[in-house]
Design a protein around this motif. Structure first.
Motif, short mmCIF file in Angstrom:
data_model
loop_
_atom_site.label_atom_id
_atom_site.label_comp_id
_atom_site.label_asym_id
_atom_site.label_seq_id
_atom_site.Cartn_x
_atom_site.Cartn_y
_atom_site.Cartn_z
N TYR A 1 0.71 -1.21 -0.05
CA TYR A 1 -0.06 -0.12 -0.08
C TYR A 1 1.10 1.22 0.07
N GLY A 2 0.74 2.11 -0.86
CA GLY A 2 1.40 3.31 -1.21
C GLY A 2 0.92 4.19 -1.96
N GLU A 3 1.84 5.36 -1.88
CA GLU A 3 1.63 6.58 -3.02
C GLU A 3 2.52 6.67 -4.24
N LEU A 4 1.82 6.82 -5.28
CA LEU A 4 2.82 6.88 -6.50
C LEU A 4 3.38 8.31 -6.42
N LYS A 5 4.78 8.48 -6.55
CA LYS A 5 5.55 9.55 -6.45
C LYS A 5 6.49 9.33 -7.77
N PRO B 1 8.70 5.65 -14.71
CA PRO B 1 9.04 6.97 -14.27
C PRO B 1 8.73 7.39 -12.94
N PHE B 2 8.11 6.59 -12.16
CA PHE B 2 7.57 6.73 -10.76
C PHE B 2 7.93 5.70 -9.95
N LEU B 3 7.92 5.81 -8.67
CA LEU B 3 7.85 5.08 -7.61
C LEU B 3 6.72 4.79 -6.56
N LEU B 4 6.67 3.49 -6.00
CA LEU B 4 5.58 3.33 -5.13
C LEU B 4 6.05 3.59 -3.67
N ASP B 5 5.71 4.62 -2.90
CA ASP B 5 6.10 4.99 -1.75
C ASP B 5 5.37 4.19 -0.61
#
Length: 262
Positions: free
Chosen positions: A223-227, A246-250
């Protein structure tokens, strides 16, 4: 003046009575549906009824501007609250086939939103193909479920600049995609708090997947936010080595699905 005062008092008293009646109806309606799959949370039912009562009372008291102001504010705040507090479920094995390597985070989340039954059902009542997602100022979180055979360690770890204590590690989650009749792995980088113990601390050989390294079969859900993807030479090395999105899962939470298997 006395007649006008009495009229205003009557309107105020009547408005309060109407509001209390609506709240009572909301409680009764919520009691009837709260234990069903279609029932809304009691906060939503009660809150919506109270807001309706306030707007109705303002309109009834000939405060049309106030009623329109409340409706306008809610039209912006309610979708934002709903979307920003939603965790859309995504199956990792589908992510690669549905979205190419350069797909931006917003498009990935919008696609996940439209496929998630718990959110897309509200879009069905909106006109012209409008989605609740489009009405929100913030994005939802993602609940990404992946097989342990699809999870690798990137070799990168993050330490606190002041204490030197290890805070995060970066995992690679691979999703298959066919490119020119060849299946390749498209990677999403996941920044996972170190205390979650997803990757075994004693395992320093990162050539294996998580299933081999930790002997875990149960698929985890991240569970996380895309940044935006972090910057730096180490990230550039990963981008040159892997097909990195081009993004990561925080990540802020990890749960294992012991009822599921590869």
């Amino acid at each position: 003046r006395r007649a006008a005062a009495m009229a205003n008092a009557f309107l105020e008293r009547t408005s309060v009575q109407v509001l209390l009646a609506i709240v009572l109806v909301a409680f009764l309606c919520n009691a009837a549906v709260s234990h069903t799959d279609e029932g809304l949370p009691w906060e939503v039912t009660l809150g919506g009824a109270c807001v309706f009562g306030v707007v109705f009372s303002a309109y009834y008291a000939q405060k049309t501007e106030l009623a329109l102001s409340i409706v306008s504010i809610l039209a912006l705040c309610v979708p934002t609250y709903f979307v920003s507090n939603t965790e859309v479920e995504v199956q990792n094995y589908l992510l690669g086939s549905l979205h190419g390597l350069d797909t931006p985070a917003g498009e990935v989340l919008r696609g996940a939103w439209s496929r998630y039954p718990n959110t897309s059902r509200f879009d069905a009542v909106l006109p012209a193909g409008i989605s609740v997602y489009d009405m929100s100022l913030f994005s939802p979180a993602m609940a990404l479920t992946a097989n342990t055979s699809e999870i690798y360690h990137s070799g990168l770890k993050l330490d606190d600049k002041v204490t030197g204590e290890r805070t995060h590690e970066y995992l690679l989650i691979s999703s298959p995609r066919k490119v020119r009749r060849k299946t390749v792995g498209i990677m999403i980088l996941a920044r996972v708090p170190y205390h979650f113990d997803v990757w075994p601390k004693e395992e320093t050989d990162y050539s294996f997947d998580l299933q081999t390294a930790a002997h875990i079969v149960a698929p985890p859900t991240f569970y996380g936010e895309l940044k935006k993807l972090d910057k730096g030479p180490a990230i550039e090395v990963l981008k040159n080595k892997h097909n990195l999105r081009p993004f990561l899962l925080d990540v802020y939470k990890v749960e294992y699905n012991y009822g599921l298997r590869d």
